[in-house]
Design a protein around this motif. Structure first.
Motif, mmCIF file in Angstrom:
data_model
loop_
_atom_site.group_PDB
_atom_site.id
_atom_site.type_symbol
_atom_site.label_atom_id
_atom_site.label_comp_id
_atom_site.label_asym_id
_atom_site.label_seq_id
_atom_site.Cartn_x
_atom_site.Cartn_y
_atom_site.Cartn_z
ATOM 1 N N ASN A 12 0.827 -1.205 0.000
ATOM 2 C CA ASN A 12 0.000 0.000 0.000
ATOM 3 C C ASN A 12 0.860 1.254 0.000
ATOM 4 O OD1 ASN A 12 -3.133 -0.241 0.334
ATOM 5 N ND2 ASN A 12 -2.269 -1.988 1.421
ATOM 6 N N GLU A 13 1.953 1.255 0.750
ATOM 7 C CA GLU A 13 2.819 2.420 0.794
ATOM 8 C C GLU A 13 3.528 2.644 -0.543
ATOM 9 O OE1 GLU A 13 3.833 4.887 3.568
ATOM 10 O OE2 GLU A 13 1.714 4.352 3.398
ATOM 11 N N VAL A 14 3.911 1.560 -1.194
ATOM 12 C CA VAL A 14 4.546 1.712 -2.513
ATOM 13 C C VAL A 14 3.534 2.260 -3.513
ATOM 14 C CG1 VAL A 14 5.548 0.441 -4.447
ATOM 15 C CG2 VAL A 14 6.298 -0.056 -2.120
ATOM 16 N N ASN A 15 2.272 1.800 -3.401
ATOM 17 C CA ASN A 15 1.245 2.241 -4.345
ATOM 18 C C ASN A 15 0.793 3.673 -4.064
ATOM 19 O OD1 ASN A 15 -0.758 1.761 -6.453
ATOM 20 N ND2 ASN A 15 -2.252 1.786 -4.797
ATOM 21 N N THR A 16 0.478 3.970 -2.790
ATOM 22 C CA THR A 16 0.011 5.302 -2.405
ATOM 23 C C THR A 16 0.675 5.678 -1.080
ATOM 24 O OG1 THR A 16 -2.124 4.806 -3.427
ATOM 25 C CG2 THR A 16 -2.016 6.740 -2.019
ATOM 26 N N PRO A 17 1.816 6.308 -1.125
ATOM 27 C CA PRO A 17 2.530 6.622 0.123
ATOM 28 C C PRO A 17 1.719 7.540 1.031
ATOM 29 C CG PRO A 17 3.963 6.882 -1.794
ATOM 30 C CD PRO A 17 2.571 6.708 -2.313
ATOM 31 N N LYS A 18 1.586 7.112 2.293
ATOM 32 C CA LYS A 18 0.924 7.934 3.299
ATOM 33 C C LYS A 18 1.802 8.117 4.535
ATOM 34 C CE LYS A 18 -3.763 6.559 1.920
ATOM 35 N NZ LYS A 18 -5.031 5.909 2.359
ATOM 36 N N HIS A 19 2.611 7.135 4.812
ATOM 37 C CA HIS A 19 3.447 7.194 6.006
ATOM 38 C C HIS A 19 4.918 7.430 5.669
ATOM 39 C CE1 HIS A 19 5.030 6.360 9.955
ATOM 40 N NE2 HIS A 19 5.747 5.346 9.501
ATOM 41 N N MET A 20 5.315 7.016 4.484
ATOM 42 C CA MET A 20 6.720 7.172 4.110
ATOM 43 C C MET A 20 7.131 8.640 4.118
ATOM 44 S SD MET A 20 7.680 4.438 1.133
ATOM 45 C CE MET A 20 6.414 4.942 0.000
ATOM 46 N N LYS A 21 8.334 8.901 4.565
ATOM 47 C CA LYS A 21 8.875 10.262 4.587
ATOM 48 C C LYS A 21 9.664 10.463 3.296
ATOM 49 C CE LYS A 21 11.365 13.440 7.623
ATOM 50 N NZ LYS A 21 12.121 13.571 8.898
ATOM 51 N N ILE A 22 9.036 11.126 2.321
ATOM 52 C CA ILE A 22 9.625 11.291 1.002
ATOM 53 C C ILE A 22 10.169 12.702 0.870
ATOM 54 C CG2 ILE A 22 9.208 11.194 -1.477
ATOM 55 C CD1 ILE A 22 6.910 9.282 -0.904
ATOM 56 N N PRO A 23 11.464 12.876 0.613
ATOM 57 C CA PRO A 23 12.028 14.229 0.474
ATOM 58 C C PRO A 23 11.514 14.912 -0.793
ATOM 59 C CG PRO A 23 13.661 12.580 -0.108
ATOM 60 C CD PRO A 23 12.494 11.826 0.444
ATOM 61 N N THR A 24 11.382 16.230 -0.719
ATOM 62 C CA THR A 24 10.938 17.002 -1.886
ATOM 63 C C THR A 24 12.048 17.023 -2.936
ATOM 64 O OG1 THR A 24 9.611 18.424 -0.462
ATOM 65 C CG2 THR A 24 10.117 19.242 -2.675
ATOM 66 N N PRO A 25 11.777 16.584 -4.155
ATOM 67 C CA PRO A 25 12.824 16.552 -5.172
ATOM 68 C C PRO A 25 13.251 17.962 -5.602
ATOM 69 C CG PRO A 25 10.704 16.015 -6.144
ATOM 70 C CD PRO A 25 10.486 16.077 -4.661
ATOM 71 N N VAL A 26 14.558 18.149 -5.832
ATOM 72 C CA VAL A 26 15.082 19.426 -6.310
ATOM 73 C C VAL A 26 15.488 19.244 -7.764
ATOM 74 C CG1 VAL A 26 16.804 21.219 -5.966
ATOM 75 C CG2 VAL A 26 15.879 19.989 -3.995
ATOM 76 N N LEU A 27 14.587 19.636 -8.686
ATOM 77 C CA LEU A 27 14.819 19.468 -10.121
ATOM 78 C C LEU A 27 14.475 20.782 -10.822
ATOM 79 C CD1 LEU A 27 13.199 15.931 -10.557
ATOM 80 C CD2 LEU A 27 15.638 16.446 -10.423
ATOM 81 N N PRO A 28 15.360 21.804 -10.789
ATOM 82 C CA PRO A 28 15.055 23.107 -11.413
ATOM 83 C C PRO A 28 14.937 23.014 -12.919
ATOM 84 C CG PRO A 28 17.356 23.006 -10.731
ATOM 85 C CD PRO A 28 16.709 21.766 -10.178
ATOM 86 N N ASP A 29 13.969 23.748 -13.471
ATOM 87 C CA ASP A 29 13.733 23.804 -14.918
ATOM 88 C C ASP A 29 13.376 25.259 -15.234
ATOM 89 O OD1 ASP A 29 13.106 23.431 -17.565
ATOM 90 O OD2 ASP A 29 11.217 22.363 -17.168
ATOM 91 N N ALA A 30 14.403 26.069 -15.510
ATOM 92 C CA ALA A 30 14.232 27.520 -15.660
ATOM 93 C C ALA A 30 13.278 27.882 -16.786
ATOM 94 C CB ALA A 30 15.587 28.187 -15.862
ATOM 95 N N ASP A 31 13.367 27.175 -17.937
ATOM 96 C CA ASP A 31 12.519 27.556 -19.075
ATOM 97 C C ASP A 31 11.203 26.776 -19.104
ATOM 98 O OD1 ASP A 31 13.528 25.107 -19.760
ATOM 99 O OD2 ASP A 31 14.558 25.789 -21.584
ATOM 100 N N GLY A 32 10.993 25.864 -18.152
ATOM 101 C CA GLY A 32 9.712 25.162 -18.048
ATOM 102 C C GLY A 32 9.388 24.264 -19.210
ATOM 103 N N ASP A 33 10.431 23.712 -19.870
ATOM 104 C CA ASP A 33 10.167 22.841 -21.019
ATOM 105 C C ASP A 33 10.100 21.366 -20.641
ATOM 106 O OD1 ASP A 33 12.785 22.333 -20.446
ATOM 107 O OD2 ASP A 33 13.584 22.916 -22.422
ATOM 108 N N GLY A 34 10.179 21.053 -19.347
ATOM 109 C CA GLY A 34 10.103 19.671 -18.904
ATOM 110 C C GLY A 34 11.431 18.969 -18.817
ATOM 111 N N VAL A 35 12.528 19.619 -19.193
ATOM 112 C CA VAL A 35 13.868 19.049 -19.104
ATOM 113 C C VAL A 35 14.641 19.856 -18.054
ATOM 114 C CG1 VAL A 35 15.990 18.483 -20.335
ATOM 115 C CG2 VAL A 35 13.786 18.364 -21.526
ATOM 116 N N THR A 36 15.081 19.155 -16.991
ATOM 117 C CA THR A 36 15.764 19.882 -15.910
ATOM 118 C C THR A 36 17.025 20.558 -16.429
ATOM 119 O OG1 THR A 36 16.957 17.867 -15.283
ATOM 120 C CG2 THR A 36 14.875 18.290 -14.178
#
Length: 576
Positions: free
Chosen positions: A362-386
């Motif tokens: 259940n946690e793998v499918n829909t995480p509710k308890h897992m502590k997941i860090p916020t990903p840091v993936l900047p994309d200045a021009d917003g084209d979907g490629v970091t």
């Protein structure tokens, strides 16, 4: 003696519970007379048959993959709360073990002894209390009692496995006897049970519990035999032919024995213990338990099951005869009715009914308890490629890019699609200007093709028209034919670009046949023009050799053709 009779040891053993009715007929097959463990095969087959009946029963139970009990601190003991708190605060990866309910079991079913004497199917029952040690292993304490009987078919010597009063009763009977017994068994057991199907990566909580067991028993057995007749003297077995069929021998023995079981069975290589409610004549033995079973979940509190258990006391005296060749042991097949005991607000179901993988999946499918860090993936021009992978970090908003963040240039002319006014320029037109427009001249207009298309006539939408049938030698149009021609006229009026082709037939060079075919086409044409209002120039007149002379075929068409043709042989022309 009667012939062809067989002893039926148990018929219509019926279990009634929770809408399940299992009716089992046991009929032991006649085996060879020199077997020391008679009828074992038949009993094993009966056990398997009963197991199959229960295994095929279906119980409606919704699959449950809930894992709320993993996070519920109210179902933890005080001792386990520190670990639970660490788990909830993501300081430890495993939750603590929850409180779980006890299982109270009531059981009943068939039992018999594997021994030197042919057994009859007896009956036993018991009560048990089971507690989970984990999701797989549990421990169960139980009491079981059973009554087991057996009757031999052989005339034995008194020195053959007998001791004590059982033997002494026959010293004045020519030293011959037929072994029989009634053994009452009381059994206290502690069994460890291993559940085989609790954890699964393909479903939630199990609806069935398949398990094996092994354990220890203290077994008390009171063995009595029917050695004396109503006059207190040993049986003489007069009139019994011990060379006949086993079934006949045992039937005749049953007619002679009074079934009182008044004599204590003897014990070789041991003694009876001074315990018991009467006569102080019990055998007390240690025993090993082995078995397997299956339970079906009916509700969150109730399950039913079937269990096969073997108890082996490593003693050859349970049937009153000790040959020294093989130990006796008890087989019991019991239907079980089990109840979960406990407060559901403070304890979970017995752990063998809870899949421990529920939380992980259940946690793998829909995480509710897992502590997941916020990903840091900047994309200045917003084209979907970091940015770290973007080879064109300043692409305009909305521009299509490839996997490297570079603007797409579909025709490869050097002008990206987002500002290319001609995104599919042919290579023959390269180079292009700053707007991506090529230098090719305008292609000549396909005037002839356009004119040809404009001048194409519309295809006739009438694809199927009926044929008109005439009686032999007649020109009369029947009422049915008039209705058909009315329908033809309606279709032509709805399709003004269509014409109708009338085709009559004749046979070879027959002049009369040729003229008759012409007359019939003319008759249909005249009816369509005069009665249905179809313009004559929309009717094509046609004659053909080889078809049915009594038929005029009609077909929708846009082709050109004559509206009429001269009569071929007017001298043979008919008027009706």
């Amino acid at each position: 003696m009667s012939s062809g009779r067989e002893k039926i040891y148990c018929k219509n053993l019926v279990f009634h519970n929770l809408s399940i009715n299992l009716s089992v007929d046991f009929k032991w097959e006649t085996l060879q007379t020199n077997q020391l463990l008679p009828m074992a095969s038949g009993k094993f087959l009966s056990i398997l048959a009963l197991s199959g009946l229960v295994a095929t029963a279906s119980f409606a139970q919704k699959s449950d993959a809930d894992y709320g009990w993993v996070l519920d601190s109210s179902k933890r003991s005080v001792k386990n709360m520190p670990q639970q708190n660490e788990f909830l605060n993501n300081q430890y990866p495993y939750p603590s073990k929850p409180r779980s309910m006890w299982e109270l079991g009531l059981s009943g079913g068939g039992s018999f002894l594997f021994s030197d004497i042919d057994p009859a199917l007896g009956f036993g029952g018991g009560i048990s209390l089971r507690k989970s040690l984990g999701h797989v292993l549990s421990v169960r304490g139980s009491y079981n009692g059973s009554i087991n009987k057996g009757l031999d078919y052989r005339l034995r010597n008194t020195n053959d496995g007998l001791a004590g009063p059982w033997r002494n009763n026959y010293l004045n009977n020519g030293d011959k006897y037929v072994a029989n017994y009634r053994t009452k068994i009381h059994q206290l057991s502690v069994d460890f049970i291993g559940s085989l199907n609790t954890a699964s990566g393909y479903r939630g909580n199990p609806k069935t519990n398949i398990y094996v067991l092994a354990g220890y028993s203290v077994l008390g057995a009171d063995i009595d035999v029917d050695a004396l007749n109503g006059n207190g003297t040993p049986y003489t077995y007069s009139g019994i032919d011990f060379t006949g069929k086993r079934s006949d021998i045992k039937s005749d023995l049953k007619d002679q024995l009074d079934g009182e079981y008044e004599t204590n069975g003897g014990v070789l290589n041991g003694s009876r213990d001074a315990v018991g409610r009467s006569q102080d004549n019990w055998l007390i033995r240690h025993a090993l338990n082995l078995g397997a079973g299956i339970a079906f979940k009916v509700s969150e509190r109730v399950n039913i099951g079937l269990e096969q258990k073997f108890t082996m006391p490593f003693d050859d005296n349970l049937d009153g005869v000790n040959t020294g060749l093989a130990n006796d042991f008890l087989s019991s097949t019991q239907f079980r009715l089990n109840f979960n005991l406990g407060n559901s607000s403070k304890a979970v179901a017995p752990l063998w009914w809870l899949n421990p993988n529920n939380y992980v999946y259940n946690e793998v499918n829909t995480p509710k308890h897992m502590k997941i860090p916020t990903p840091v993936l900047p994309d200045a021009d917003g084209d979907g490629v970091t940015d770290q992978f973007d080879m064109e970090p300043n692409t305009p908003a909305g521009a299509k890019v490839d996997s490297h963040g570079v603007s797409v240039d579909t025709d490869g002319d050097g002008v990206p699609d987002y500002k290319d006014k001609e995104p599919l320029t042919a290579r023959d037109c390269f180079p292009v200007d700053t707007d991506g427009v090529g230098k090719c001249p305008e292609p000549p207009c396909c005037t002839e093709l356009r004119n040809a298309i404009d001048s194409m006539k519309t295809t006739c939408a009438i694809t199927s028209l009926p044929s008109v049938q005439f009686k032999s030698g007649s020109l009369t149009i029947s009422a049915t034919t008039k209705a058909l021609l009315t329908n033809v006229a309606q279709q032509m009026n709805a399709n003004p670009n269509c014409k109708v082709k009338l085709t009559g037939y004749y046979k070879g060079s027959d002049k009369r046949s040729m003229q008759l075919g012409w007359d019939r086409v003319s008759t249909v044409q005249k009816y369509l023009v005069e009665q249905e209002g179809i313009a004559e120039n929309r009717i094509i007149f046609s004659l053909s050799d080889g078809g049915d002379p009594n038929t005029v075929d009609l077909a929708g068409t846009t082709e050109e053709g004559p509206n009429t043709i001269p009569a071929p042989f007017p001298q043979f022309k008919k008027s009706k």
